[in-house]
Design a protein around this motif. Structure first.
Motif, PDB file in Angstrom:
ATOM      1  N   ASP A   1       0.815  -1.215   0.000  1.00  8.16           N
ATOM      2  CA  ASP A   1       0.000   0.000   0.000  1.00  8.16           C
ATOM      3  C   ASP A   1       0.851   1.267   0.000  1.00  8.16           C
ATOM      4  OD1 ASP A   1       1.006  -0.102   2.546  1.00  8.16           O
ATOM      5  OD2 ASP A   1      -0.933  -0.110   3.571  1.00  8.16           O
ATOM      6  N   GLY A   2       2.100   1.161  -0.429  1.00 10.86           N
ATOM      7  CA  GLY A   2       2.959   2.342  -0.528  1.00 10.86           C
ATOM      8  C   GLY A   2       2.572   3.210  -1.716  1.00 10.86           C
ATOM      9  N   PRO A   3       3.001   4.480  -1.723  1.00 12.82           N
ATOM     10  CA  PRO A   3       2.605   5.406  -2.793  1.00 12.82           C
ATOM     11  C   PRO A   3       3.410   5.204  -4.071  1.00 12.82           C
ATOM     12  CG  PRO A   3       4.023   6.547  -1.232  1.00 12.82           C
ATOM     13  CD  PRO A   3       3.801   5.162  -0.684  1.00 12.82           C
ATOM     14  N   VAL A   4       2.719   5.287  -5.205  1.00 14.50           N
ATOM     15  CA  VAL A   4       3.341   5.137  -6.522  1.00 14.50           C
ATOM     16  C   VAL A   4       2.970   6.332  -7.386  1.00 14.50           C
ATOM     17  CG1 VAL A   4       3.286   3.798  -8.676  1.00 14.50           C
ATOM     18  CG2 VAL A   4       3.466   2.620  -6.471  1.00 14.50           C
ATOM     19  N   GLY A   5       3.938   6.859  -8.101  1.00 17.33           N
ATOM     20  CA  GLY A   5       3.706   7.974  -9.012  1.00 17.33           C
ATOM     21  C   GLY A   5       4.130   7.642 -10.420  1.00 17.33           C
ATOM     22  N   ILE A   6       3.745   8.509 -11.348  1.00 17.80           N
ATOM     23  CA  ILE A   6       4.201   8.407 -12.737  1.00 17.80           C
ATOM     24  C   ILE A   6       4.786   9.742 -13.146  1.00 17.80           C
ATOM     25  CG2 ILE A   6       1.944   9.010 -13.733  1.00 17.80           C
ATOM     26  CD1 ILE A   6       2.613   7.015 -16.014  1.00 17.80           C
ATOM     27  N   ASN A   7       5.916   9.702 -13.851  1.00 18.74           N
ATOM     28  CA  ASN A   7       6.609  10.898 -14.308  1.00 18.74           C
ATOM     29  C   ASN A   7       6.406  11.032 -15.808  1.00 18.74           C
ATOM     30  OD1 ASN A   7       9.105  12.185 -15.652  1.00 18.74           O
ATOM     31  ND2 ASN A   7       9.350  12.813 -13.526  1.00 18.74           N
ATOM     32  N   LEU A   8       5.962  12.210 -16.244  1.00 17.55           N
ATOM     33  CA  LEU A   8       5.727  12.465 -17.662  1.00 17.55           C
ATOM     34  C   LEU A   8       6.426  13.754 -18.075  1.00 17.55           C
ATOM     35  CD1 LEU A   8       1.935  11.623 -17.565  1.00 17.55           C
ATOM     36  CD2 LEU A   8       3.644  10.303 -18.815  1.00 17.55           C
ATOM     37  N   LEU A   9       6.848  13.812 -19.331  1.00 17.13           N
ATOM     38  CA  LEU A   9       7.478  15.004 -19.877  1.00 17.13           C
ATOM     39  C   LEU A   9       6.425  15.877 -20.557  1.00 17.13           C
ATOM     40  CD1 LEU A   9      10.718  13.579 -21.564  1.00 17.13           C
ATOM     41  CD2 LEU A   9      10.488  14.602 -19.299  1.00 17.13           C
TER      42      LEU A   9
END
Length: 504
Positions: A142-150
């Protein structure tokens, strides 16, 4: 090395968020391009309670090539089995999955290039690929996940955001431009509303926008989605001021990234000048004014040479929640960089001959880009000159107007004659490298043409202090959770900091 069974029990995130809100992560693992920051790396970091981030760049190509290579471990198929529209998953598998993997020396099947109005199979692949990467990063914890976009890759932004939201992404991070449109897009897509995002078009006489109707992807009775928090990656307080002028453009926080960081960097302010070695010169005007950024009242993280335990605590003392770090995660055994490429980098680091240059010309975006000039890679001049120019992945090409209502696409890294024929200036092609193909080779999925494989393009941050310290501590290499422990090893000595965070 890591004990998988004990990993979820780590409690390394900073407390202090309001009641009912998850604690804000002290460490953000950088979203390094084209699956260097893959689902496995992000998952390992997220399992510590800190923010694991997947790269959203070229995910349609990444997922398609993993499937063509036989999907080792079955991870792509496992994630696709959870995609909310089984018919979409089936179409992707039918087109790209090769149970036996590609024959040696055989080219990968292409995916459709980005366009203003993508064909349905292109849109489906972009949405599903972002879903797959985030779903796998979030699996089993249940840890936090992000996505990186340009922001520069505008034509992929909307489907990538929507696919990641279908998988329950917690954070969206966007840099390499002015990401003022993202908050409104997230608000609308959480409600499955049709969205349109205006894009930049050279020589345009009218406005152009890329659109997405979520109900072209999911059923009309699909429940609302969680709206992720949005962190804008910035290099200066004027951009922070611009983004916070209106509620509709205000992010949930900032990552303040200095020019020491790897990958793309903001160009120097004012007229660009160069040092004797050809690198652009940055000055005091290019240093972010941290007290001014803090006055906007949003949480922020510092990035670019904030990768030692002491500097983490220094960042917190300046009012930051914590830091974003890339290089030591790129060099970790959990990153998507191939063992061969990672081994070369670590060997050079151990021998104190690892060099990182800021190349003002390498990226077709016009942004300076950090390059490791290593033999056998596109960062080395001889290898670069030997490569035949081709722009087949085309993520960094720019739209231009042929005539009102009709667009073309060009890239300074494509063949010079093609670029000039499309109206580009020949001078813009000098020194340009194919980041798209180079980064795909870095993660072990190089395209093959006439038996010749594309060479890798390696990028790291300029400050190698933390990497050297970790190598002294772990001579055989380190994993992602060991990198997190290293970064937070000075936390016991620091006072707890109360954090104000207004959740959307």
């Amino acid at each position: 090395m890591r004990n998988e069974e004990s990993a979820p029990g780590l409690d390394l995130a900073q407390p202090g968020a309001p009641t009912g809100e998850p604690a804000l992560p002290v460490v953000i693992q950088g979203g390094m391009g084209a699956a260097v920051s893959d689902w496995n790396l992000a998952r390992q970091v997220a399992m510590t309670g800190n923010l694991g981030v997947v790269s959203g760049t070229a995910l349609d190509t990444v997922v398609a090539r993993r499937l063509q290579d036989g999907d080792p471990g079955g991870h792509m198929r496992r994630a696709l089995a959870h995609f909310p529209v089984p018919e979409v998953a089936e179409r992707i598998l039918d087109r790209y999955f090769n149970e036996n993997g590609r024959e040696e020396g055989k080219a990968y099947l292409p995916v459709p290039n980005l366009t203003l109005k993508p064909v349905s199979r292109s849109r489906e692949l972009m949405v599903a690929s972002a879903f797959v990467e985030v779903w796998l990063a979030k699996e089993g914890h249940d840890g936090p996940v992000g996505i990186n976009l340009l922001e520069k890759i505008q034509l992929a932004m909307v489907p990538s955001l929507y696919g990641s939201m279908l998988a329950g992404v917690d954070y969206v991070l966007v840099g390499a431009g002015i990401p003022s449109k993202i908050p409104r897009l997230l608000d609308k897509m959480a409600r499955h509303e049709q969205v349109a995002m205006e894009i930049h078009v050279d020589e345009s006489t009218q406005t152009y926008a890329t659109e997405l109707n979520p109900y072209d992807v999911v059923p009309e009775n699909f429940p609302p989605l969680k709206r992720p928090k949005f962190l804008a990656i910035i290099a200066s307080h004027p951009l922070a001021a611009y983004l916070t002028k209106e509620e509709a453009t205000t992010p949930d926080g900032f990552v303040v990234e200095g020019h020491i960081a790897g990958g793309h960097n903001a160009p120097p302010r004012g007229r660009m000048t160069f040092a004797d070695n050809g690198e652009p010169v940055y000055g005091t005007r290019d240093e972010a004014d941290i007290p001014k950024i803090a006055k906007f009242g949003l949480p922020f993280w510092l990035a670019g040479a904030y990768a030692t335990p002491e500097l983490v605590q220094q960042a917190i003392a300046q009012g930051a929640v914590g830091v974003q770090v890339g290089t030591i995660f790129a060099l970790s055994s959990d990153s998507g960089t191939t063992p061969e490429n990672r081994g070369k980098l670590l060997d050079a680091l151990a021998a104190d001959r690892l060099e990182v240059r800021t190349d003002a010309l390498a990226s077709p975006t016009g942004f300076p880009f950090k390059v490791v000039p290593m033999d056998g890679t596109l960062g080395e001049q001889e290898t670069y000159l030997e490569r035949t120019r081709i722009c087949d992945l085309a993520y960094l090409r720019t739209a231009y107007e042929k005539k009102p209502g009709q667009l073309g696409y060009r890239c300074p890294s494509e063949p010079e004659d093609d670029y000039v024929r499309k109206g580009g200036e020949l001078s813009n092609t000098v020194g340009r490298k194919c980041l798209c193909n180079g980064l795909m080779a870095t993660i072990g999925m190089p395209q093959v043409r006439s038996g010749i494989e594309e060479g890798p393009l390696l990028t790291l941050g300029s400050d190698l202090t933390a990497a050297k310290q970790l190598l002294n501590q772990y001579p055989d290499g380190w994993d992602a959770q060991e990198a997190v422990r290293y970064l937070l090893s000075g936390a016991e000595a620091a006072p707890e900091q109360e954090l104000a965070y207004a959740a959307r």
